[in-house]
Motif scaffolding. Structure first.
Motif, PDB file in Angstrom:
ATOM      1  N   PHE A 111     -23.547  17.746 -50.788  1.00  0.00           N
ATOM      2  CA  PHE A 111     -23.395  17.692 -52.236  1.00  0.00           C
ATOM      3  C   PHE A 111     -22.956  19.051 -52.780  1.00  0.00           C
ATOM      4  CE2 PHE A 111     -25.481  18.119 -56.496  1.00  0.00           C
ATOM      5  CZ  PHE A 111     -24.644  17.236 -57.173  1.00  0.00           C
ATOM      6  N   GLU A 112     -21.836  19.032 -53.487  1.00  0.00           N
ATOM      7  CA  GLU A 112     -21.243  20.223 -54.096  1.00  0.00           C
ATOM      8  C   GLU A 112     -20.743  21.255 -53.087  1.00  0.00           C
ATOM      9  OE1 GLU A 112     -23.948  21.720 -57.080  1.00  0.00           O
ATOM     10  OE2 GLU A 112     -23.229  20.241 -58.543  1.00  0.00           O
ATOM     11  N   SER A 113     -20.711  20.894 -51.807  1.00  0.00           N
ATOM     12  CA  SER A 113     -20.085  21.770 -50.813  1.00  0.00           C
ATOM     13  C   SER A 113     -18.565  21.650 -50.921  1.00  0.00           C
ATOM     14  CB  SER A 113     -20.507  21.363 -49.394  1.00  0.00           C
ATOM     15  OG  SER A 113     -21.865  21.620 -49.181  1.00  0.00           O
ATOM     16  N   SER A 114     -17.889  22.719 -50.584  1.00  0.00           N
ATOM     17  CA  SER A 114     -16.426  22.715 -50.555  1.00  0.00           C
ATOM     18  C   SER A 114     -15.970  22.310 -49.151  1.00  0.00           C
ATOM     19  CB  SER A 114     -15.889  24.108 -50.900  1.00  0.00           C
ATOM     20  OG  SER A 114     -14.477  24.138 -50.801  1.00  0.00           O
ATOM     21  N   VAL A 115     -15.208  21.240 -49.073  1.00  0.00           N
ATOM     22  CA  VAL A 115     -14.755  20.704 -47.782  1.00  0.00           C
ATOM     23  C   VAL A 115     -13.223  20.651 -47.765  1.00  0.00           C
ATOM     24  CG1 VAL A 115     -14.826  18.752 -46.198  1.00  0.00           C
ATOM     25  CG2 VAL A 115     -16.852  19.320 -47.538  1.00  0.00           C
ATOM     26  N   LEU A 116     -12.644  21.228 -46.739  1.00  0.00           N
ATOM     27  CA  LEU A 116     -11.189  21.206 -46.554  1.00  0.00           C
ATOM     28  C   LEU A 116     -10.841  20.278 -45.403  1.00  0.00           C
ATOM     29  CD1 LEU A 116      -8.269  22.246 -46.986  1.00  0.00           C
ATOM     30  CD2 LEU A 116      -8.825  24.122 -45.408  1.00  0.00           C
ATOM     31  N   ILE A 117      -9.926  19.347 -45.660  1.00  0.00           N
ATOM     32  CA  ILE A 117      -9.432  18.446 -44.630  1.00  0.00           C
ATOM     33  C   ILE A 117      -8.043  18.901 -44.210  1.00  0.00           C
ATOM     34  CG2 ILE A 117      -8.711  16.076 -44.137  1.00  0.00           C
ATOM     35  CD1 ILE A 117     -10.960  15.144 -45.953  1.00  0.00           C
TER      36      ILE A 117
END
Length: 217
Positions: free
Chosen positions: A93-99
């Motif tokens: 939750f509210e983490s920044s995730v890059l795909i």
């Protein structure tokens, strides 16, 4: 995962070999130029979309991202040692995730991560649609860029708490997870790989893990 190089393909073509069908998405083990130009052998694969492969792989990616944020292995060790409260772990939750890679697997993973309230970003080789919507599959992406835009690409890597590798592997991106890529990451961030191991420079990854630059793999 058997390597099908020029010699093997040409020997097969002298007999009855007409088709190489990869049971899966990756074709990095097949010398496609040798097959098509010299041996006249057709090469095909089973796509991940509409076969269940993309969804299954995406679920595994989400599982690994959760394990990384929660520091699953360290928590398991702390329980075995009768220690509680350390590490505390984190949340998606509210983490920044890059795909990295916006194919069927990357898109399927983004759809599922969106439900966790992540701040999602994505990067791919080809340009993004000018309308900003048609190629995003309804996923709300905070930022996008192409991998050729090095400055923007490294900026997205540097903001991510979790970087998810979902791209295919070929000769152009072998070893792309190298010291430069890892140095661009936020210190202690996690790296989730649902792609191919050949994308990684193993020595550089090990150095980053030992130094603490890479927090979880």
């Amino acid at each position: 995962m058997t390597r099908l190089g020029p010699e093997l393909l040409e020997r097969g073509a002298q007999g009855r070999l007409k088709l190489v069908l990869q049971y899966g998405v990756g074709l990095e083990g097949v010398d496609i130029d040798a097959a098509s130009d010299r041996a006249r052998v057709r090469v095909a694969r089973i796509p991940s979309e509409k076969t269940g492969n993309a969804v299954s792989t995406a679920e595994m990616g989400v599982y690994l991202a959760l394990a990384a944020r929660r520091r699953h292995n360290q928590m398991q060790q702390s329980i075995a040692e009768r220690r509680l409260g350390s590490p505390t772990g984190g949340a998606l939750f509210e983490s920044s995730v890059l795909i990295v890679g916006w194919g069927a697997i990357g898109r399927a993973m983004a759809v599922r991560l969106q439900a966790f309230g992540c701040a999602l970003s994505a990067t791919k080789r080809s340009p993004w649609a000018a309308d900003g919507e048609s190629d995003r599959c309804g996923v709300s992406l905070h930022d996008v860029c192409t991998t050729s835009d090095t400055q923007a690409y490294h900026a997205l890597i540097g903001r991510a708490d979790v970087v998810c590798i979902c791209c295919t592997q070929d000769e152009s991106n072998k070893g792309m997870i190298n010291s430069e890529f890892l140095a661009a990451m936020k210190r202690g961030a996690a790296l989730v790989n649902v792609a191919r191991g050949g994308l990684f420079n193993h020595d550089d990854v090990l150095d980053a893990l030992n130094s603490g630059q890479l927090g979880y793999l």
